[in-house]
Design an enzyme around this catalytic site. Structure first.
Site, PDB file in Angstrom:
ATOM      1  N   CYS A 143       0.864  -1.173   0.000  1.00 21.55           N
ATOM      2  CA  CYS A 143       0.000   0.000   0.000  1.00 21.55           C
ATOM      3  C   CYS A 143       0.907   1.232   0.000  1.00 21.55           C
ATOM      4  O   CYS A 143       1.543   1.545   1.008  1.00 21.55           O
ATOM      5  CB  CYS A 143      -0.907  -0.026   1.228  1.00 21.55           C
ATOM      6  SG  CYS A 143      -2.153   1.265   1.251  1.00 21.55           S
ATOM      7  N   CYS A 184      36.261  -1.201 -15.811  1.00 16.63           N
ATOM      8  CA  CYS A 184      35.438  -0.158 -15.187  1.00 16.63           C
ATOM      9  C   CYS A 184      34.168   0.066 -15.991  1.00 16.63           C
ATOM     10  O   CYS A 184      34.210   0.329 -17.195  1.00 16.63           O
ATOM     11  CB  CYS A 184      36.238   1.139 -15.093  1.00 16.63           C
ATOM     12  SG  CYS A 184      35.282   2.534 -14.454  1.00 16.63           S
TER      13      CYS A 184
END
Length: 338
Positions: A143, A184
Site C-alpha cells: 500500500c 570499469c
C-alpha cells in the site's frame, strides 16, 4: 625512467581519489537537488513518514501501463502489471519490481505492529505492506503513497532510461538483454549505449557470492562480483553476435583481471549469457576472435550463466555523461574488427 613511471602512477592514484571524492559529492548534491524539487506533500510523505488522503491522490486509480519509480532517486520500484484495485484508495501492488530496492521494517506508531516499506536508495518512506493481497499473486499488498512515486508511461520508458523494464508490462516486447563485464563500467557503458540498436543500459555488479553487492564490497576484489553493464537491445537492428563483436573492440579480452591500470577480479572480462542460444553464440564469437589473428594473445573472456544483477549506486549510472572529463580506459579499436 623509474622516476617517470613512479610519477605517472602517483598521478593516476591522485586522479582516482579525486574521482571518488567527486562521486561522493555528486551523490549528495543530486539527492539534495531532487529533494528540493519535491512538493510539500511529497516531502511530508517521503521525509516525514506521512500518509496522503485515500482516493485523493494521483495514482490510486491509474490504469495506464508503465512503471512507478522512486520520486527522489528515480529507481524503478513497481510495475503496472502488479498493480491492483484494493479498494483502499491508495496505489496497491502485489510485489516490487526488484526486492533489493525495498527495505521493510517494523512500525509501531499506531499502537500496533505494521510493516513499513522504504526505498533503499533514497531511504524515503513509501507506505506499508500487508498480507491481505491477492492469494493467487502471493498474498501481499504493498500500500503505497502516490506522493512517493513518479509514474513513467510505457511509451516514455525507453527515452526516460527504463527500457530494460519494458518486458514486465508489454507482451509484445521484443528486446533482448545481455550482461557484459570488461573493466570499469563507466567506460563500458558510455561506448555500449552509443551502439545503434541499444535501447537501454545500466551498470551494476554480478557474478559474485555475496548478496546485495555495493561498490564498497566489490571494490575490494574479494566478493567475486564483476563491474558489469546490462545492455537492452533491439534484435531487429542489432544481433547478439554483433553486440559481442563490438564488446571485444572496446576492451582488451586478452588481459586477465585487468583493463588498463584497473586490476582485480572485479575488472575481469565476462559474458553473462541468458540462455543456451546466447551461450552457443558467445562460444562461436570467442572461437572466431581467437582464429581471427587480430589479437596478439588468447581470449581470456569467461562465459558465465547470468545471475542476480545488483544495481550500482546512482552516481555510477551514466557517470561519464554527468562527468565528461571523468576517468575511462575504454576506446574503440578499429584494428580489432573480425
Amino acid at each position: 625512467m623509474m622516476g617517470t613511471i613512479k610519477n605517472i602512477k602517483l598521478l593516476y592514484v591522485l586522479a582516482v581519489i579525486m574521482i571518488l571524492f567527486a562521486g561522493g559529492s555528486a551523490i549528495a548534491n543530486d539527492k539534495e537537488q531532487n529533494i528540493q524539487a519535491l512538493t510539500d506533500m511529497q516531502k511530508y510523505v517521503t521525509l516525514h513518514d506521512g500518509t496522503e488522503k485515500p482516493f485523493e491522490n494521483e495514482y490510486w486509480n491509474n490504469k495506464e501501463p508503465g512503471i512507478y519509480v522512486d520520486v527522489i532517486s528515480g529507481r524503478a520500484l513497481f510495475s503496472s502489471k502488479d498493480k491492483f484495485d484494493s479498494g483502499t484508495g491508495w496505489p496497491s501492488f502485489t510485489k516490487p519490481i526488484e526486492e533489493q530496492e525495498i527495505v521493510a521494517k517494523p512500525d509501531y506508531k499506531l499502537g500496533q505492529t505494521r510493516v513499513e516499506v522504504r526505498s533503499k536508495n533514497a531511504d524515503a518512506h513509501l507506505g506499508h505492506v500487508f498480507d491481505d493481497g491477492p492469494k493467487e499473486h502471493g498474498g501481499s499488498r504493498y500500500c503505497i503513497n502516490s506522493a512517493a512515486l513518479k509514474f513513467i508511461p510505457k511509451e516514455q520508458m525507453i527515452d526516460a532510461g527504463y527500457g530494460e523494464y519494458l518486458g514486465l508490462i508489454d507482451k509484445d516486447y521484443k528486446y533482448e538483454k545481455t550482461v557484459l563485464a570488461g573493466g570499469c563500467f563507466w567506460g563500458m557503458e558510455e561506448l555500449l549505449k552509443e551502439l545503434d540498436g541499444v535501447v537501454g543500459t545500466r551498470v551494476g555488479y554480478t557474478g559474485g557470492t555475496i548478496d546485495n553487492a555495493t561498490y564498497d564490497i566489490v571494490s575490494t576484489g574479494t566478493s567475486g562480483h564483476a563491474e558489469s553493464v546490462e545492455v537492452i537491445f533491439d534484435p531487429k537492428k542489432l544481433s547478439y553476435g554483433d553486440v559481442l563483436k563490438y564488446f571485444f573492440r572496446i576492451h582488451d579480452p586478452t588481459t586477465k583481471n585487468q583493463q588498463g591500470n584497473d586490476k582485480g577480479t572485479q575488472y575481469r572480462s565476462v559474458i553473462f549469457y541468458e540462455n543456451d542460444e546466447q551461450y552457443k553464440t558467445a562460444q562461436d564469437i570467442i572461437k572466431k576472435a581467437n582464429e581471427s589473428g587480430v589479437f596478439d594473445k588468447p581470449i581470456v573472456t569467461e562465459l558465465i550463466s547470468a545471475g542476480k544483477f545488483y544495481n550500482a549506486e546512482d552516481y555510477h549510472q551514466d557517470y561519464l555523461d554527468k562527468n565528461p572529463n571523468g576517468y575511462t580506459c575504454h576506446y574503440i579499436r578499429d584494428k580489432w574488427k573480425f
